[in-house]
Design a protein around this motif. Structure first.
Motif, PDB file in Angstrom:
ATOM      1  N   LEU A 199      21.025  16.803  45.695  1.00 59.45           N
ATOM      2  CA  LEU A 199      22.771  16.685  46.642  1.00 59.45           C
ATOM      3  C   LEU A 199      23.943  16.678  44.930  1.00 59.45           C
ATOM      4  O   LEU A 199      23.168  16.016  43.956  1.00 59.45           O
ATOM      5  CB  LEU A 199      22.195  15.452  47.458  1.00 59.45           C
ATOM      6  CG  LEU A 199      21.310  15.399  48.133  1.00 59.45           C
ATOM      7  CD1 LEU A 199      21.541  13.848  48.519  1.00 59.45           C
ATOM      8  CD2 LEU A 199      20.942  16.663  48.563  1.00 59.45           C
ATOM      9  N   TYR A 203      27.292  13.097  47.934  1.00 56.70           N
ATOM     10  CA  TYR A 203      26.536  12.784  48.527  1.00 56.70           C
ATOM     11  C   TYR A 203      26.080  11.397  48.513  1.00 56.70           C
ATOM     12  O   TYR A 203      25.401  11.017  47.034  1.00 56.70           O
ATOM     13  CB  TYR A 203      25.872  13.581  48.679  1.00 56.70           C
ATOM     14  CG  TYR A 203      26.640  15.065  49.356  1.00 56.70           C
ATOM     15  CD1 TYR A 203      26.101  14.932  51.330  1.00 56.70           C
ATOM     16  CD2 TYR A 203      26.301  16.394  49.187  1.00 56.70           C
ATOM     17  CE1 TYR A 203      26.549  15.944  51.822  1.00 56.70           C
ATOM     18  CE2 TYR A 203      26.664  17.750  50.262  1.00 56.70           C
ATOM     19  CZ  TYR A 203      27.191  16.974  51.216  1.00 56.70           C
ATOM     20  OH  TYR A 203      27.424  17.741  52.131  1.00 56.70           O
ATOM     21  N   ILE A 216      22.082  12.544  55.439  1.00 57.94           N
ATOM     22  CA  ILE A 216      22.943  12.426  54.434  1.00 57.94           C
ATOM     23  C   ILE A 216      24.092  12.426  55.076  1.00 57.94           C
ATOM     24  O   ILE A 216      24.121  12.901  55.905  1.00 57.94           O
ATOM     25  CB  ILE A 216      22.425  13.849  53.301  1.00 57.94           C
ATOM     26  CG1 ILE A 216      22.617  15.142  54.097  1.00 57.94           C
ATOM     27  CG2 ILE A 216      20.533  13.973  52.174  1.00 57.94           C
ATOM     28  CD1 ILE A 216      23.422  16.417  53.084  1.00 57.94           C
ATOM     29  N   ASP A 217      24.937  12.032  54.379  1.00 54.42           N
ATOM     30  CA  ASP A 217      26.491  12.141  54.363  1.00 54.42           C
ATOM     31  C   ASP A 217      26.943  11.787  52.901  1.00 54.42           C
ATOM     32  O   ASP A 217      26.637  11.094  52.543  1.00 54.42           O
ATOM     33  CB  ASP A 217      26.794   9.900  55.539  1.00 54.42           C
ATOM     34  CG  ASP A 217      28.400  10.243  55.489  1.00 54.42           C
ATOM     35  OD1 ASP A 217      28.120  10.834  56.227  1.00 54.42           O
ATOM     36  OD2 ASP A 217      28.284   8.446  55.926  1.00 54.42           O
ATOM     37  N   ILE A 218      28.307  12.413  53.691  1.00 56.48           N
ATOM     38  CA  ILE A 218      29.507  12.723  52.600  1.00 56.48           C
ATOM     39  C   ILE A 218      30.067  11.362  52.353  1.00 56.48           C
ATOM     40  O   ILE A 218      30.420  10.729  53.544  1.00 56.48           O
ATOM     41  CB  ILE A 218      30.443  13.786  52.494  1.00 56.48           C
ATOM     42  CG1 ILE A 218      30.681  14.255  51.790  1.00 56.48           C
ATOM     43  CG2 ILE A 218      30.984  14.059  53.858  1.00 56.48           C
ATOM     44  CD1 ILE A 218      30.291  14.700  49.982  1.00 56.48           C
ATOM     45  N   ARG A 236      30.134  18.245  45.714  1.00 60.20           N
ATOM     46  CA  ARG A 236      29.817  18.506  47.721  1.00 60.20           C
ATOM     47  C   ARG A 236      28.793  19.229  48.447  1.00 60.20           C
ATOM     48  O   ARG A 236      28.611  19.714  48.766  1.00 60.20           O
ATOM     49  CB  ARG A 236      31.470  18.242  47.887  1.00 60.20           C
ATOM     50  CG  ARG A 236      32.062  17.336  47.603  1.00 60.20           C
ATOM     51  CD  ARG A 236      33.428  17.257  47.970  1.00 60.20           C
ATOM     52  NE  ARG A 236      33.727  17.169  49.777  1.00 60.20           N
ATOM     53  CZ  ARG A 236      34.308  16.672  50.566  1.00 60.20           C
ATOM     54  NH1 ARG A 236      33.689  15.635  50.284  1.00 60.20           N
ATOM     55  NH2 ARG A 236      34.894  16.951  51.652  1.00 60.20           N
ATOM     56  N   ALA A 238      25.001  20.466  48.652  1.00 64.44           N
ATOM     57  CA  ALA A 238      23.354  20.391  48.878  1.00 64.44           C
ATOM     58  C   ALA A 238      23.058  21.675  49.221  1.00 64.44           C
ATOM     59  O   ALA A 238      22.854  22.414  49.588  1.00 64.44           O
ATOM     60  CB  ALA A 238      23.219  19.131  50.053  1.00 64.44           C
ATOM     61  N   ALA A 347      30.177  19.556  52.638  1.00 59.23           N
ATOM     62  CA  ALA A 347      30.727  18.993  52.624  1.00 59.23           C
ATOM     63  C   ALA A 347      31.810  19.196  53.169  1.00 59.23           C
ATOM     64  O   ALA A 347      32.983  19.699  52.446  1.00 59.23           O
ATOM     65  CB  ALA A 347      30.757  17.739  51.845  1.00 59.23           C
ATOM     66  N   ASN A 350      33.982  13.555  56.392  1.00 60.11           N
ATOM     67  CA  ASN A 350      33.307  12.556  56.237  1.00 60.11           C
ATOM     68  C   ASN A 350      32.922  12.518  57.331  1.00 60.11           C
ATOM     69  O   ASN A 350      33.496  11.942  58.410  1.00 60.11           O
ATOM     70  CB  ASN A 350      33.845  11.440  55.643  1.00 60.11           C
ATOM     71  CG  ASN A 350      34.449  10.756  55.785  1.00 60.11           C
ATOM     72  OD1 ASN A 350      35.211  10.627  56.722  1.00 60.11           O
ATOM     73  ND2 ASN A 350      35.092  10.130  54.987  1.00 60.11           N
TER      74      ASN A 350
END
Length: 798
Positions: A199, A203, A216-218, A236, A238, A347, A350
């Motif tokens: 990642l 992230y 997972i989240d940005i 940004r 993965a 990403a 968001n």
């Protein structure tokens, strides 16, 4: 290659799953390009040319490939005594005793008429199976397949291809993609946990405790970092290492959660192929966007097609089957002998959470449960949906259209014969940044119309909503200049349009560009209210007429008209002001469900507007099944509600003589009134009763009236030309002699012309309708022969 026949067939042949690929370098991907000097140098292959072949054949690795990037080319200058005197043999091929396998290879030639033999056998040259008898090759790649069973104790076998045939002399043959696999393998999807990748630093990983999901989240939005609209940017991405069980075509799935900001939380990137991707370059990335109106959650639903789930729910989406953001999607090919690949996502916005990625065979169908649990897919998704033989409007005097948007395009041409772009045609969608144009969605909608011979309606040039943010800050002269440039760009890019919607929702309490309530602010640049109260509308139409010319039909469109006589009267006043200068050709009335509730004065409004003599289009029609979004309305109740209202509303619109067509504002799940259940088919394509009624019961009666007999006695054919300026010819047929009355009426029921009156013999007849002296507008040609009566509308347009 999204679930095409080719992709399905290839995936079915190659398979996937627990069995390993049986052939080493079946696609020649590990070989170097160029002529092969050392015939023993190609990994996984034995290349031979017998001494009696003079001059000898030339083997070469080329980039003219069916799959991957390389293929084997064999140029034959002379043939030997036996077919195997020029031979390419895959060896060793790993098998299991008593195992049954699927052989597959692709082949073609520079010229038609070449031939080859494909076979599999043990090391004593005893064959298990073969394709022989001079298999014909053409200049197009063809796939050759057969199944065989190991009948001895061999664990390594040979797969030779023979080229030494007289027919091949002076020709070149190409082979690619040799695969020998267990045909039952690979039904289980390859599932990857999103948090298990490499990642980027922007992230974060987190847990949804209620759902039991790690995701997972940005942490940054695309506008706040190194990314852009078309690429993720540094830190940004993965990256995952994915090992497949066998070669073949795979669809990509993702389990995601769209945040509360819906369409501002619903996009990310994924690589368009395996391997490393540059995060700062748009090439190589696909934008998965508009996920807020896509996906599946019901356990036994197949994750096939778009789906219709909304935001704030964990759901599976099939990325390979959908053109999110109008960017072509694709499946992913795993070549024989190359089973481990690097795959990368990136990403964008968001607020989009990602739980898992999954790769599943493209020839199989996976339910939500299959993907959740890593279970095998199914060969089919139940009974296939039978598509109609012709669009709803085929053979009718009026059209029945729908919108183009990513959620609505599947099977479009089977149902509709008129196209309007939904959000893709709004100025804010095209030129969100000044002088930077995104024509993708508009181009796709226009191409859909062009490729299928459908009329096209442009929605929309000017409006208070969904306009570029930058337009409001300009000086009035600049605003006029920019709007003219926008019009000119549309006119040049899309020359073949039936109608252009110049302005939308102009009534002062609707959505004029007046700067109020977040709307764009350029009304004053066109004269503001002025003496008419709508001088700005007239001035914008003047500009549009200058840009598009007299031959382009121009429309004014608005909502709430069908539900209010007062609104209709105000609307008619604007229309008549435009008519006085020849600036308007078509009236648009939106037909959303909230405008057509029981008690709405639909017919009276249409009569009022029809008195202008202009044709009317119902531009944004939908019928709810669950108007109050009640959780207690069952599927059967929703179907009954929609059918009842369709039967009440549609005939009022369709049968009015001024209405020239109706455009639904979506028909598949994912339309704008999705929660009100206004879709006409379910997510699997099954038609709801309201659509069945339109297709099977209501519309056929008009098709018969227009094309065939009325009471078996008379046939009134379409007029030609229609519309027309001075005269048109009316053709009709009588089954038997009859007293005939053929006359023309205006929309107030006044007879304006008599074309025939008296006894006529059986057979074909024609009459000419001279419209000199009549105002532009819609008229009815009425034919009565004995007791049989029918009529068709005609349009005088000057």
């Amino acid at each position: 290659m999204v679930r095409t026949f080719f992709g399905l067939l290839l995936a079915a042949v190659f398979g996937a799953g627990s069995a390993s690929a049986q052939v080493t370098n079946g696609g020649f991907e590990s070989a170097d390009l160029g002529v092969i000097e050392d015939l023993a140098s190609i990994d996984g292959w034995q290349l031979t040319v017998n001494a009696d072949v003079d001059p000898p054949a030339v083997f070469e690795i080329v980039d003219d490939a069916q799959e991957g990037e390389k293929a084997l080319k064999v140029t034959v200058a002379a043939s030997g005594a036996n077919p195997w005197h020029i031979e390419a043999t895959a060896f060793p091929v790993t098998v299991m005793p008593d195992g049954t396998y699927q052989f597959s290879i692709w082949a073609k030639a520079d010229e038609d008429g070449a031939t080859a033999t494909f076979s599999v056998g043990n090391q004593a040259f005893n064959e298990y199976a073969a394709l022989r008898d001079n298999v014909d090759l053409t200049t197009e790649w063809q796939e050759f397949t057969f199944e065989f069973t190991i009948t001895d104790e061999e664990t390594e076998v040979r797969a030779p291809v023979h080229f030494s045939y007289a027919a091949n002399v002076g020709n070149a043959i190409y082979i690619d993609g040799l695969s020998i696999v267990d045909p039952e393998a690979g039904a289980t999807p390859i599932v990857v946990e999103a948090e298990d990748g490499d990642l980027g630093s922007e992230y974060a990983t987190a847990t949804d405790a209620d759902a039991g999901v790690d995701y997972i989240d940005i942490t940054t939005d695309v506008t706040e970092t190194t990314g852009g609209a078309g690429f993720p940017g540094a830190n940004r991405t993965a990256t995952y290492e994915v090992t497949f069980d066998a070669p073949g075509w795979y669809d990509l799935f993702a389990r995601v959660y769209v945040g509360a900001s819906t369409f501002d939380d619903d996009s990310f990137f994924y690589a368009n192929d395996f391997g490393d991707q540059d995060p700062s370059v748009a090439d190589g990335w696909i934008v998965a966007n508009q996920l807020a109106a896509a996906g599946f959650t019901t356990p036994d639903e197949f994750v096939s097609g778009l789906g219709a789930e909304g935001a704030e729910v964990w759901k599976w989406v099939n990325l390979s089957e959908n053109n999110f953001n109008d960017v072509p999607a694709d499946s992913f090919y795993v070549a024989p002998g190359e089973l481990t690949h690097t795959f990368t996502i990136g990403a964008r916005e968001n607020g989009l959470l990602i739980d898992k990625l999954a790769f599943g065979r493209s020839d199989l169908f996976y339910t939500v449960t299959n993907l959740d649990n890593g279970e095998p897919g199914s060969v089919d998704a139940g009974e296939p949906i039978e598509l109609p033989e012709q669009p709803l409007g085929a053979g009718l005097e009026k059209f029945i259209g729908n919108i183009y948007s990513p959620a609505q395009t599947e099977d479009f041409e089977f149902y509709w014969n008129y196209v309007i772009a939904e959000n893709a045609g709004k100025w804010g969608s095209v030129e969100g940044t000044r002088d930077q144009f995104n024509w993708g969605g508009l181009d796709a909608s226009y191409e859909l119309a062009q490729e299928n011979g459908l009329d096209y309606n442009f929605h929309v040039l000017t409006w208070g909503a969904q306009q570029p943010d930058w337009i409001s800050g300009l000086e009035p002269a600049e605003q006029r200049e920019e709007i003219r440039e926008w019009m000119e760009a549309v006119a040049e890019r899309y020359p073949d349009m039936d109608v252009v919607q110049v302005s939308n929702e102009v009534l002062r309490t609707h959505n004029p560009p007046d700067g109020q309530n977040g709307r764009a602010d350029y009304k004053d640049a066109f004269g503001g209210d002025g003496d008419t109260g709508y001088d700005w509308v007239i001035e914008i139409f003047r500009m549009a007429r200058e840009v598009f010319g007299d031959d382009q039909r121009l429309m004014l469109n608005d909502y709430g008209i069908l539900s209010s006589i007062q609104a209709a009267q105000e609307y008619r006043g604007i229309i008549e002001d435009l008519q006085a200068e020849g600036l308007i050709d078509v009236i648009g009335v939106q037909g959303h469900a909230f405008s057509t509730r029981s008690g709405a004065p639909i017919t009276a409004v249409l009569d009022l507007l029809g008195e202008t003599g202009l044709p009317i289009q119902v531009t944004e029609f939908d019928v709810d099944g669950n108007p109050n979004r009640s959780a207690f309305v069952t599927e059967a109740q929703s179907d009954a509600n929609q059918l009842r209202d369709m039967q009440r509303i549609f005939p009022l619109l369709w049968e009015h003589p001024s209405v020239e067509g109706i455009t639904f504002w979506g028909w598949r799940p994912g339309l704008w009134r999705n929660e009100e259940e206004a879709y006409l088919v379910r997510s699997n394509g099954e038609q709801r009763p309201a659509l069945d009624w339109l297709e099977d019961e209501y519309l056929p009666q008009f098709r018969v009236a227009n094309e065939a007999e009325v009471d078996g006695a008379v046939r009134l054919l379409s007029t030609a030309p229609n519309p027309f300026s001075t005269s048109t010819r009316v053709s009709y047929e009588l089954r038997e002699a009859a007293d005939v009355s053929l006359a023309v009426y205006d929309l107030l029921g006044r007879r304006v012309a008599v074309l025939a009156d008296g006894p006529e013999a059986a057979g074909a007849h024609t009459a000419t309708f001279e419209a000199r002296g009549l105002a532009s507008g819609t008229y009815l040609v009425r034919l009565q022969a004995g007791d049989a009566v029918t009529a068709v509308p005609v349009v005088v347009a000057r």
